[in-house]
Design a protein around this motif. Structure first.
Motif, PDB file in Angstrom:
ATOM      1  N   GLU A  20     -26.725  38.772 -27.653  1.00 42.88           N
ATOM      2  CA  GLU A  20     -27.673  37.967 -26.909  1.00 42.88           C
ATOM      3  C   GLU A  20     -26.885  37.308 -25.786  1.00 42.88           C
ATOM      4  OE1 GLU A  20     -31.073  35.483 -28.567  1.00 42.88           O
ATOM      5  OE2 GLU A  20     -29.538  33.976 -28.059  1.00 42.88           O
ATOM      6  N   VAL A  21     -27.398  37.436 -24.564  1.00 45.18           N
ATOM      7  CA  VAL A  21     -26.705  36.917 -23.386  1.00 45.18           C
ATOM      8  C   VAL A  21     -27.672  36.053 -22.600  1.00 45.18           C
ATOM      9  CG1 VAL A  21     -25.539  37.561 -21.242  1.00 45.18           C
ATOM     10  CG2 VAL A  21     -25.183  38.935 -23.300  1.00 45.18           C
ATOM     11  N   ARG A  22     -27.181  34.894 -22.177  1.00 43.58           N
ATOM     12  CA  ARG A  22     -27.955  33.999 -21.319  1.00 43.58           C
ATOM     13  C   ARG A  22     -27.197  33.810 -20.016  1.00 43.58           C
ATOM     14  NH1 ARG A  22     -32.301  32.167 -23.646  1.00 43.58           N
ATOM     15  NH2 ARG A  22     -32.444  32.309 -25.894  1.00 43.58           N
ATOM     16  N   LEU A  23     -27.906  34.057 -18.911  1.00 40.26           N
ATOM     17  CA  LEU A  23     -27.310  33.913 -17.583  1.00 40.26           C
ATOM     18  C   LEU A  23     -27.687  32.568 -16.982  1.00 40.26           C
ATOM     19  CD1 LEU A  23     -28.088  37.431 -16.046  1.00 40.26           C
ATOM     20  CD2 LEU A  23     -26.092  36.714 -17.380  1.00 40.26           C
ATOM     21  N   ARG A  24     -26.906  32.131 -16.015  1.00 34.34           N
ATOM     22  CA  ARG A  24     -27.273  30.930 -15.266  1.00 34.34           C
ATOM     23  C   ARG A  24     -28.608  31.208 -14.590  1.00 34.34           C
ATOM     24  NH1 ARG A  24     -23.234  27.958 -16.176  1.00 34.34           N
ATOM     25  NH2 ARG A  24     -21.128  28.732 -16.248  1.00 34.34           N
ATOM     26  N   GLY A  25     -29.459  30.232 -14.498  1.00 33.38           N
ATOM     27  CA  GLY A  25     -30.768  30.424 -13.903  1.00 33.38           C
ATOM     28  C   GLY A  25     -31.850  30.720 -14.916  1.00 33.38           C
ATOM     29  N   GLY A  26     -31.489  30.853 -16.205  1.00 28.35           N
ATOM     30  CA  GLY A  26     -32.496  30.995 -17.245  1.00 28.35           C
ATOM     31  C   GLY A  26     -32.798  32.401 -17.729  1.00 28.35           C
ATOM     32  N   VAL A  27     -32.168  33.428 -17.168  1.00 24.43           N
ATOM     33  CA  VAL A  27     -32.403  34.804 -17.611  1.00 24.43           C
ATOM     34  C   VAL A  27     -31.713  35.020 -18.963  1.00 24.43           C
ATOM     35  CG1 VAL A  27     -31.885  37.230 -17.107  1.00 24.43           C
ATOM     36  CG2 VAL A  27     -32.663  35.709 -15.275  1.00 24.43           C
ATOM     37  N   PHE A  28     -32.386  35.717 -19.850  1.00 19.33           N
ATOM     38  CA  PHE A  28     -31.734  36.085 -21.107  1.00 19.33           C
ATOM     39  C   PHE A  28     -31.964  37.564 -21.406  1.00 19.33           C
ATOM     40  CE2 PHE A  28     -35.905  35.624 -22.998  1.00 19.33           C
ATOM     41  CZ  PHE A  28     -35.892  36.557 -24.010  1.00 19.33           C
ATOM     42  N   PHE A  29     -31.043  38.119 -22.194  1.00 20.94           N
ATOM     43  CA  PHE A  29     -31.121  39.508 -22.643  1.00 20.94           C
ATOM     44  C   PHE A  29     -30.816  39.565 -24.132  1.00 20.94           C
ATOM     45  CE2 PHE A  29     -29.353  39.904 -18.261  1.00 20.94           C
ATOM     46  CZ  PHE A  29     -30.430  40.533 -17.669  1.00 20.94           C
ATOM     47  N   ARG A  30     -31.560  40.366 -24.850  1.00 14.94           N
ATOM     48  CA  ARG A  30     -31.228  40.731 -26.230  1.00 14.94           C
ATOM     49  C   ARG A  30     -30.930  42.228 -26.176  1.00 14.94           C
ATOM     50  NH1 ARG A  30     -32.031  38.432 -31.459  1.00 14.94           N
ATOM     51  NH2 ARG A  30     -32.719  36.613 -30.314  1.00 14.94           N
ATOM     52  N   GLU A  31     -29.766  42.611 -26.667  1.00 15.45           N
ATOM     53  CA  GLU A  31     -29.246  43.962 -26.422  1.00 15.45           C
ATOM     54  C   GLU A  31     -28.868  44.673 -27.715  1.00 15.45           C
ATOM     55  OE1 GLU A  31     -27.083  42.294 -22.362  1.00 15.45           O
ATOM     56  OE2 GLU A  31     -25.895  42.612 -24.168  1.00 15.45           O
ATOM     57  N   THR A  32     -28.864  46.003 -27.632  1.00 15.36           N
ATOM     58  CA  THR A  32     -28.371  46.867 -28.701  1.00 15.36           C
ATOM     59  C   THR A  32     -27.172  47.632 -28.166  1.00 15.36           C
ATOM     60  OG1 THR A  32     -30.553  47.138 -29.692  1.00 15.36           O
ATOM     61  CG2 THR A  32     -28.922  48.842 -30.189  1.00 15.36           C
ATOM     62  N   ILE A  33     -26.078  47.605 -28.907  1.00 14.66           N
ATOM     63  CA  ILE A  33     -24.874  48.339 -28.510  1.00 14.66           C
ATOM     64  C   ILE A  33     -25.151  49.831 -28.708  1.00 14.66           C
ATOM     65  CG2 ILE A  33     -22.392  48.660 -28.868  1.00 14.66           C
ATOM     66  CD1 ILE A  33     -23.377  45.751 -27.963  1.00 14.66           C
ATOM     67  N   MET A  34     -24.924  50.603 -27.656  1.00 15.29           N
ATOM     68  CA  MET A  34     -25.198  52.048 -27.676  1.00 15.29           C
ATOM     69  C   MET A  34     -23.917  52.885 -27.770  1.00 15.29           C
ATOM     70  SD  MET A  34     -28.495  52.104 -27.495  1.00 15.29           S
ATOM     71  CE  MET A  34     -28.860  53.791 -27.073  1.00 15.29           C
ATOM     72  N   ALA A  35     -22.817  52.380 -27.226  1.00 14.15           N
ATOM     73  CA  ALA A  35     -21.541  53.104 -27.278  1.00 14.15           C
ATOM     74  C   ALA A  35     -20.429  52.088 -27.428  1.00 14.15           C
ATOM     75  CB  ALA A  35     -21.326  53.936 -26.016  1.00 14.15           C
ATOM     76  N   ARG A  36     -19.516  52.398 -28.313  1.00 13.09           N
ATOM     77  CA  ARG A  36     -18.379  51.522 -28.570  1.00 13.09           C
ATOM     78  C   ARG A  36     -17.171  52.424 -28.824  1.00 13.09           C
ATOM     79  NH1 ARG A  36     -17.243  46.360 -30.352  1.00 13.09           N
ATOM     80  NH2 ARG A  36     -15.420  46.321 -31.679  1.00 13.09           N
ATOM     81  N   GLU A  37     -16.471  52.754 -27.751  1.00 14.78           N
ATOM     82  CA  GLU A  37     -15.311  53.640 -27.825  1.00 14.78           C
ATOM     83  C   GLU A  37     -14.099  52.839 -27.365  1.00 14.78           C
ATOM     84  OE1 GLU A  37     -16.284  57.082 -25.425  1.00 14.78           O
ATOM     85  OE2 GLU A  37     -18.331  57.059 -26.219  1.00 14.78           O
ATOM     86  N   PRO A  38     -13.297  52.320 -28.312  1.00 15.26           N
ATOM     87  CA  PRO A  38     -12.190  51.439 -27.959  1.00 15.26           C
ATOM     88  C   PRO A  38     -11.310  52.001 -26.833  1.00 15.26           C
ATOM     89  CG  PRO A  38     -12.477  51.463 -30.324  1.00 15.26           C
ATOM     90  CD  PRO A  38     -13.404  52.507 -29.754  1.00 15.26           C
ATOM     91  N   GLY A  39     -11.098  51.152 -25.844  1.00 15.84           N
ATOM     92  CA  GLY A  39     -10.274  51.522 -24.703  1.00 15.84           C
ATOM     93  C   GLY A  39     -10.937  52.443 -23.702  1.00 15.84           C
TER      94      GLY A  39
END
Length: 160
Positions: free
Chosen positions: A64-83
């Protein structure tokens, strides 16, 4: 108002109607950059000034990410490849007009450092798509500032 977005897959980063892509070179190694992006989510506001707060969800499967100005996102991780790669789909937001969105971070070695390529892929109403294209320079500056800050954060402190 919370909007549920269309689920997209990783290939959306290449096929979205709007794609904003930016590249930077950092002196930090790919594994350190990946850790900052994927593992140290709560520390994102330290180096990405447009982010007010970020937290992992569902044992790291989402964010969950909140940006300045009031925007928010709820996200699903789709790819996680270290490095190498970190990508997430935005599932919910309060941004008007957006129908689908995915962000894809690609990392690659560059000498002793890392090349970072960030793609923001989106679809939405005609006014949203126009606004995204119009916002490209500002989004690019925000990315460049974030990468400079991240490089400073990840740079080892000289010892005396």
């Amino acid at each position: 108002m919370v909007r549920r977005l269309r689920s997209v897959e990783l290939d959306f980063a290449e096929s979205a109607p709007v794609r904003l892509a930016f590249t930077a070179r950092l002196s930090a190694r790919p594994d350190a950059v990946f850790r900052a992006l994927a593992d140290e989510v709560a520390a994102t506001p330290v180096w990405f000034s447009s982010v007010m707060a970020a937290r992992p969800l569902d044992g790291g499967a989402g964010r969950e990410v909140r940006l300045r100005g009031g925007v928010f996102f709820r996200e699903t991780i789709m790819a996680r490849e270290p490095g190498a790669r970190y990508a997430y789909r935005i599932d919910e937001t309060n941004v008007p007009g957006v129908r689908a969105m995915l962000e894809d971070w690609r990392l690659g070695p560059a000498g002793e450092g890392t090349t970072v390529r960030w793609t923001m892929a989106a679809d939405g109403s005609a006014p949203f798509r126009l606004t995204m294209r119009w916002a490209r320079p500002g989004v690019g500056r925000s990315f460049e500032d974030a990468m400079r800050n991240l490089d400073r954060v990840l740079s080892p402190t000289p010892t005396l």
